[in-house]
Enzyme design. Structure first.
Site, PDB file in Angstrom:
ATOM      1  CG  ASN A 209      -0.498  -0.143   2.399  1.00  0.00           C
ATOM      2  OD1 ASN A 209       0.841   0.603   2.804  1.00  0.00           O
ATOM      3  ND2 ASN A 209      -0.916  -0.636   3.587  1.00  0.00           N
ATOM      4  CD  GLU A 212       2.225  -2.145   3.513  1.00  0.00           C
ATOM      5  OE1 GLU A 212       1.760  -3.138   4.403  1.00  0.00           O
ATOM      6  OE2 GLU A 212       1.906  -2.537   2.290  1.00  0.00           O
ATOM      7  CG  ASP A 280      -4.855 -10.692   2.853  1.00  0.00           C
ATOM      8  OD1 ASP A 280      -3.728 -10.463   2.800  1.00  0.00           O
ATOM      9  OD2 ASP A 280      -5.553 -10.663   4.113  1.00  0.00           O
TER      10      ASP A 280
END
Ligand SMILES: Nc1ncnc2c1ncn2[C@@H]1O[C@H](COP(=O)(O)OP(=O)(O)OP(=O)(O)O)[C@@H](O)[C@H]1O
Ligand SMILES: [Mg+2]
Length: 338
Positions: A209, A212, A280
């Site tokens: 994301n 990160e 996920d």
């Protein structure tokens, strides 16, 4: 951007014959659900009267759950402890259509299964109780895993590294896994950890994301231009086929290294209830659809639509093929001509 209906149908038809190998940190999520009627006489804390409880797959297990939901079989590599939580985790994986021979679990006598228990009263989380020991795999364990991987990888179309930095994916194991995948010409997709960011060399795609990716580069990534520069910078270092940065309510951006093209895809979520596990869903749907032969651009679109669906559901949710097709159609992303 549109997806040809024939391309979508072709992918759907292939999904049931597609196996995706998921390797990473397995977590068992537990929920104790009840109500609060009084404050404890022992300490100034609420007493939760438990009326219901459930256990679900977390960490890389949630990727497996997402695979099952779109009709893809998973091969699962991970670590559990020799304990009750481990038995439960194994049982839930088997009930998620993972075949016994496709469950390659390292069972530790000393390290417990990672268990995260949420205590919930009147739809509110009262507290979370974590049980985990973050201890890296030993060299012997890594060697054994690589031997098992070499035996299993032929059955897989793609490999997902689901890295929660809980000790399974050590730097040396990450590099060894990627080497095996490259030798076998299997694509590797990675949901990365910032601490391992520059280890994932020569993969197909990474899906951090924006927080990160920003942390890994030491920058704030807000504008399209900042995201584009970040993708280029990371791609130069890691030489993946493509780079994806998910951007929460802004959707996602994809960079194709070979063509030097960017695609900024806005979120399609109408209602947002719970963003847990959206990442996920993105990596699972993207990987599965690319594994069926869909283009990077089309698979990214499918994954963004899928994420838009799961954020409208409670908990770490999943999507089905029908939901994906309906959403693509309703959003005008489906080219019905073909
Ligand atoms: N608040 C939101 N509003 C609309 N869409 C969202 C929102 N949050 C996430 N999404 C959708 O979900 C996708 C992935 O979300 P995000 O960027 O939050 O990933 P993540 O932080 O890795 O998630 P995770 O919590 O699973 O790790 C986004 O690309 C977007 O399509
Ligand atoms: Mg994430």
């Amino acid at each position: 951007m549109k997806i040809k209906k024939s391309s979508l149908k072709q992918s759907f038809a292939k999904l049931s014959n597609t196996k995706v190998l998921v390797i990473g940190d397995l977590i068992l999520d537990e929920y104790l659900i009840g109500s609060v009627e009084r404050i404890s006489p022992e300490a100034p804390v609420p007493v939760v009267w438990v009326r219901d409880e459930k256990q679900t797959l977390g960490g890389s297990g949630n990727v497996v759950q997402n695979l099952t939901s779109i009709g893809v079989n998973g091969i699962v590599f991970g670590r559990i402890g020799e304990d009750k939580a481990g038995e439960n985790l194994e049982r839930i994986l088997l009930s998620n259509a993972v075949a016994k021979e496709d469950l390659v679990l390292l069972k530790s006598k000393t390290i417990p299964t990672i268990l995260k228990t949420r205590i919930i009263a009147s739809h509110q989380q009262v507290c979370r109780v974590d049980r985990e020991e973050i201890i890296p795999l030993t060299k012997e364990e890594e060697t054994e895993i690589i031997i098992q991987l070499k035996g299993k990888i032929k059955d897989a179309s793609a490999v997902i590294l689901s890295d929660y930095d809980k000790g399974y994916l050590t730097p040396s194991l990450i590099q060894a896994i990627i080497a095996v995948c490259n030798a076998e010409k299997k694509i590797v997709t990675v949901d990365p950890q910032v601490s391992h960011f520059f280890l994932y060399k020569n993969i197909h795609i990474m899906t951090p994301n924006h927080h990160e990716a920003g942390k890994a580069l030491g920058k704030k990534l807000v504008t399209d231009a900042e995201i584009e520069n970040a993708c280029r910078e990371i791609a130069k270092e890691l030489t993946p086929d493509a780079m994806m940065i998910t951007r929460g309510e802004k959707g996602m951006s994809i960079y194709e290294r070979t063509t030097d093209l960017f695609y900024h895809i806005p979120t399609v979520a109408k209602e947002v209830f719970d963003v847990t596990g959206a990442g996920d869903t993105v990596i699972t749907t993207y990987t599965a659809f690319v594994a069926t032969g869909m283009s990077i651009k089309e698979a990214a679109l499918v994954s963004n639509v899928s994420a838009g669906i799961v954020v409208g559901k409670l908990g770490a949710a999943t999507v089905t093929q029908t939901e994906i097709e309906d959403a693509l159609k309703n959003l005008g992303y489906l080219d019905e001509e073909s």
